[in-house]
Design an enzyme around this catalytic site. Structure first.
Site, PDB file in Angstrom:
ATOM      1  N   CYS A   1     -10.811  -0.467   2.720  1.00 59.06           N
ATOM      2  CA  CYS A   1     -10.324  -0.606   4.100  1.00 59.06           C
ATOM      3  C   CYS A   1      -9.826   0.740   4.604  1.00 59.06           C
ATOM      4  CB  CYS A   1      -9.194  -1.635   4.167  1.00 59.06           C
ATOM      5  SG  CYS A   1      -9.806  -3.321   4.045  1.00 59.06           S
TER       6      CYS A   1
ATOM      7  N   ARG B   1       0.815  -1.229   0.000  1.00 61.77           N
ATOM      8  CA  ARG B   1       0.000   0.000   0.000  1.00 61.77           C
ATOM      9  C   ARG B   1       0.844   1.272   0.000  1.00 61.77           C
ATOM     10  NH1 ARG B   1      -2.938  -3.760  -0.625  1.00 61.77           N
ATOM     11  NH2 ARG B   1      -5.033  -4.063   0.211  1.00 61.77           N
TER      12      ARG B   1
ATOM     13  N   GLU C   1      -5.097   3.783   5.979  1.00 65.41           N
ATOM     14  CA  GLU C   1      -4.839   3.548   4.556  1.00 65.41           C
ATOM     15  C   GLU C   1      -5.578   4.600   3.732  1.00 65.41           C
ATOM     16  OE1 GLU C   1      -5.455  -0.462   2.884  1.00 65.41           O
ATOM     17  OE2 GLU C   1      -6.490   0.469   1.202  1.00 65.41           O
TER      18      GLU C   1
HETATM   19  N1  EPU Z   1     -11.796 -10.535  10.194  1.00 68.65           N
HETATM   20  C1  EPU Z   1     -12.539 -10.537  11.350  1.00 68.65           C
HETATM   21  N2  EPU Z   1     -13.553  -9.642  11.463  1.00 68.65           N
HETATM   22  C2  EPU Z   1     -13.854  -8.748  10.491  1.00 68.65           C
HETATM   23  C3  EPU Z   1     -13.084  -8.751   9.308  1.00 68.65           C
HETATM   24  C4  EPU Z   1     -12.063  -9.648   9.167  1.00 68.65           C
HETATM   25  O1  EPU Z   1     -12.291 -11.309  12.266  1.00 68.65           O
HETATM   26  O2  EPU Z   1     -14.792  -7.935  10.678  1.00 68.65           O
HETATM   27  C5  EPU Z   1     -10.719 -11.512  10.032  1.00 68.65           C
HETATM   28  C6  EPU Z   1     -11.016 -12.527   8.925  1.00 68.65           C
HETATM   29  O3  EPU Z   1     -11.808 -13.565   9.381  1.00 68.65           O
HETATM   30  C7  EPU Z   1      -9.646 -12.942   8.513  1.00 68.65           C
HETATM   31  C8  EPU Z   1      -8.776 -11.708   8.746  1.00 68.65           C
HETATM   32  O4  EPU Z   1      -9.530 -10.866   9.612  1.00 68.65           O
HETATM   33  O5  EPU Z   1      -9.176 -13.961   9.336  1.00 68.65           O
HETATM   34  C9  EPU Z   1      -8.413 -10.969   7.477  1.00 68.65           C
HETATM   35  O6  EPU Z   1      -9.607 -10.535   6.817  1.00 68.65           O
HETATM   36  P1  EPU Z   1      -9.764 -10.569   5.236  1.00 68.65           P
HETATM   37  O7  EPU Z   1      -9.432 -11.928   4.728  1.00 68.65           O
HETATM   38  O8  EPU Z   1     -11.105  -9.997   4.932  1.00 68.65           O
HETATM   39  O9  EPU Z   1      -8.621  -9.663   4.662  1.00 68.65           O
HETATM   40  P2  EPU Z   1      -8.123  -8.258   5.123  1.00 68.65           P
HETATM   41  O10 EPU Z   1      -6.692  -8.419   5.541  1.00 68.65           O
HETATM   42  O11 EPU Z   1      -9.027  -7.627   6.111  1.00 68.65           O
HETATM   43  C10 EPU Z   1      -7.085  -7.456   2.876  1.00 68.65           C
HETATM   44  C11 EPU Z   1      -7.005  -6.102   2.233  1.00 68.65           C
HETATM   45  C12 EPU Z   1      -8.195  -5.877   1.337  1.00 68.65           C
HETATM   46  C13 EPU Z   1      -8.275  -6.981   0.305  1.00 68.65           C
HETATM   47  C14 EPU Z   1      -8.379  -8.340   1.022  1.00 68.65           C
HETATM   48  C15 EPU Z   1      -8.356  -9.509   0.065  1.00 68.65           C
HETATM   49  C16 EPU Z   1      -5.840  -4.509   3.660  1.00 68.65           C
HETATM   50  C17 EPU Z   1      -5.957  -3.435   4.677  1.00 68.65           C
HETATM   51  N3  EPU Z   1      -6.988  -5.077   3.257  1.00 68.65           N
HETATM   52  O12 EPU Z   1      -8.191  -7.430   3.768  1.00 68.65           O
HETATM   53  O13 EPU Z   1      -7.969  -4.641   0.667  1.00 68.65           O
HETATM   54  O14 EPU Z   1      -9.397  -6.806  -0.541  1.00 68.65           O
HETATM   55  O15 EPU Z   1      -7.247  -8.476   1.912  1.00 68.65           O
HETATM   56  O16 EPU Z   1      -7.080  -9.699  -0.442  1.00 68.65           O
HETATM   57  O17 EPU Z   1      -4.730  -4.817   3.237  1.00 68.65           O
HETATM   58  C18 EPU Z   1      -8.290  -2.294   0.819  1.00 68.65           C
HETATM   59  O18 EPU Z   1      -7.064  -2.202   0.926  1.00 68.65           O
HETATM   60  O19 EPU Z   1      -9.040  -1.290   0.767  1.00 68.65           O
HETATM   61  C19 EPU Z   1      -8.882  -3.603   0.768  1.00 68.65           C
HETATM   62  C20 EPU Z   1     -10.187  -3.794   0.778  1.00 68.65           C
END
Ligand code: EPU
Length: 299
Positions: free
Chosen positions: A220, A168, A294
């Site tokens: 995010c 990012r 972010e």
């Molecule tokens: N989780 C929770 N509660 C929630 C949300 C998530 O417990 O309310 C847990 C999930 O169960 C999982 C972990 O957190 O174990 C990670 O969640 P997720 O797989 O949804 O991925 P993320 O790390 O939250 C990242 C990127 C997204 C991208 C997705 C898919 C960042 C900040 N976010 O989300 O990017 O779409 O992976 O690759 O890096 C963005 O940057 O705007 C964005 C949406």
């Protein structure tokens, strides 16, 4: 060049928030970049590059901002193949092309690399400028050349040695007061339309399950801390129960701030920011982790 006076940021951002800027300048050809210094002098204000507005949180009211937007291939022209090697094709696209259009063009061409960005409503220029990524894909590492305008150097074509990127993050190495990407060339791996389509489908299915894609959000709000997940920390800190005016965190994913435009209360920048700060404080208080934003704030 097209100039629109008094554009409303609430109509140009996916969070549907933000006041009235001085003007929106649409740059459509190389000559337009040459004319930019005069236009900026004429209108005054602070120049801001604007793409799809999908990672932005903007203040309300009259804003001293001049919005600079690269042409959007609005004439319907398509990305161009500029060359190829054994494994990949090089593709040049306008920075203003919406990602959904670029991703579906790649699917038709059977070119792989951007499937993870399916469903992201930004433009290519913004995706490079923040090194947007999802589902194993990051934008900036795919870029082999780009044209960027800076007030110090004008419009120049640059290669990867001119920038650095990480999670990012994207920045030009040479200092500049601001920059605007005009177009970029990407290296996309040759695949087949079926394979690219099925990867897109799989990513979209996962995204629909875990992200509030039909609501007004800016993606995010916080970056993931190293070896950790902002969404999980925010969820554990109970932010899904917080609400301020027209804003709340998504029940589906705690790292998404939702602007509930239909709730009867006017959404304000102050409410959005104070909710974000409250969430940050909760996570810090409970886990001692300082979440880094972010989303880009224009205040
Ligand atoms: N989780 C929770 N509660 C929630 C949300 C998530 O417990 O309310 C847990 C999930 O169960 C999982 C972990 O957190 O174990 C990670 O969640 P997720 O797989 O949804 O991925 P993320 O790390 O939250 C990242 C990127 C997204 C991208 C997705 C898919 C960042 C900040 N976010 O989300 O990017 O779409 O992976 O690759 O890096 C963005 O940057 O705007 C964005 C949406």
């Amino acid at each position: 060049m097209k100039i629109l006076e008094g554009p409303l940021l609430s109509q140009l951002t996916t969070l549907r928030l933000g006041g009235t800027a001085i003007a929106e300048i649409r740059l459509e050809c190389a000559d337009d970049y040459g004319a930019l210094p005069d236009v900026i002098r004429r209108f005054g204000g602070i120049p801001h590059a604007l793409g799809g507005g999908s990672n932005l949180l903007v203040r309300d009211g009259d804003l001293p901002f001049l919005l600079l937007r690269p042409g959007r291939q609005a004439d319907g022209s398509e990305p161009q193949r500029t060359g190829e090697d054994q494994e990949a094709a090089f593709v040049r696209a306008d920075a203003g092309i919406p990602l959904p259009r670029l991703v579906s063009w790649c699917a038709r061409m059977g070119l792989s690399g951007l499937e993870g960005l399916a469903g992201v409503p930004g433009h290519l220029g913004g995706a490079i400028a923040m090194n947007a990524g999802a589902y194993g894909c990051s934008t900036a590492p795919l870029v082999t050349r780009l044209a960027a305008y800076t007030p110090e150097q004008g419009l120049r074509i640059l290669g990867p040695s001119a920038w650095e990127c990480s999670y990012r993050h994207f920045s030009f190495l040479e200092p500049c007061s601001w920059s605007l990407i005009a177009w970029a060339e990407l290296r996309l791996v040759k695949s087949t339309p079926d394979a690219v389509r099925s990867a897109i489908h799989a990513n979209l299915t996962q995204k629909k399950q875990s992200q509030p894609i039909t609501e007004n959000t800016a993606g995010c709000i916080f970056k993931n801390p190293e070896q950790n997940s902002a969404g999980r920390l925010l969820d554990a800190a109970g932010v899904k129960d917080l609400r301020k005016g027209a804003f709340h965190f998504s029940r589906k994913h705690a790292n998404f701030l939702v602007h509930d435009t239909g709730c009867g209360v006017l959404g304000t920048f102050e409410d959005a920011i104070s909710l974000i700060q409250a969430a940050q404080e909760r996570v810090h208080g409970l886990f001692g982790i300082e979440l880094e934003r972010e989303v880009i704030v224009w205040a």
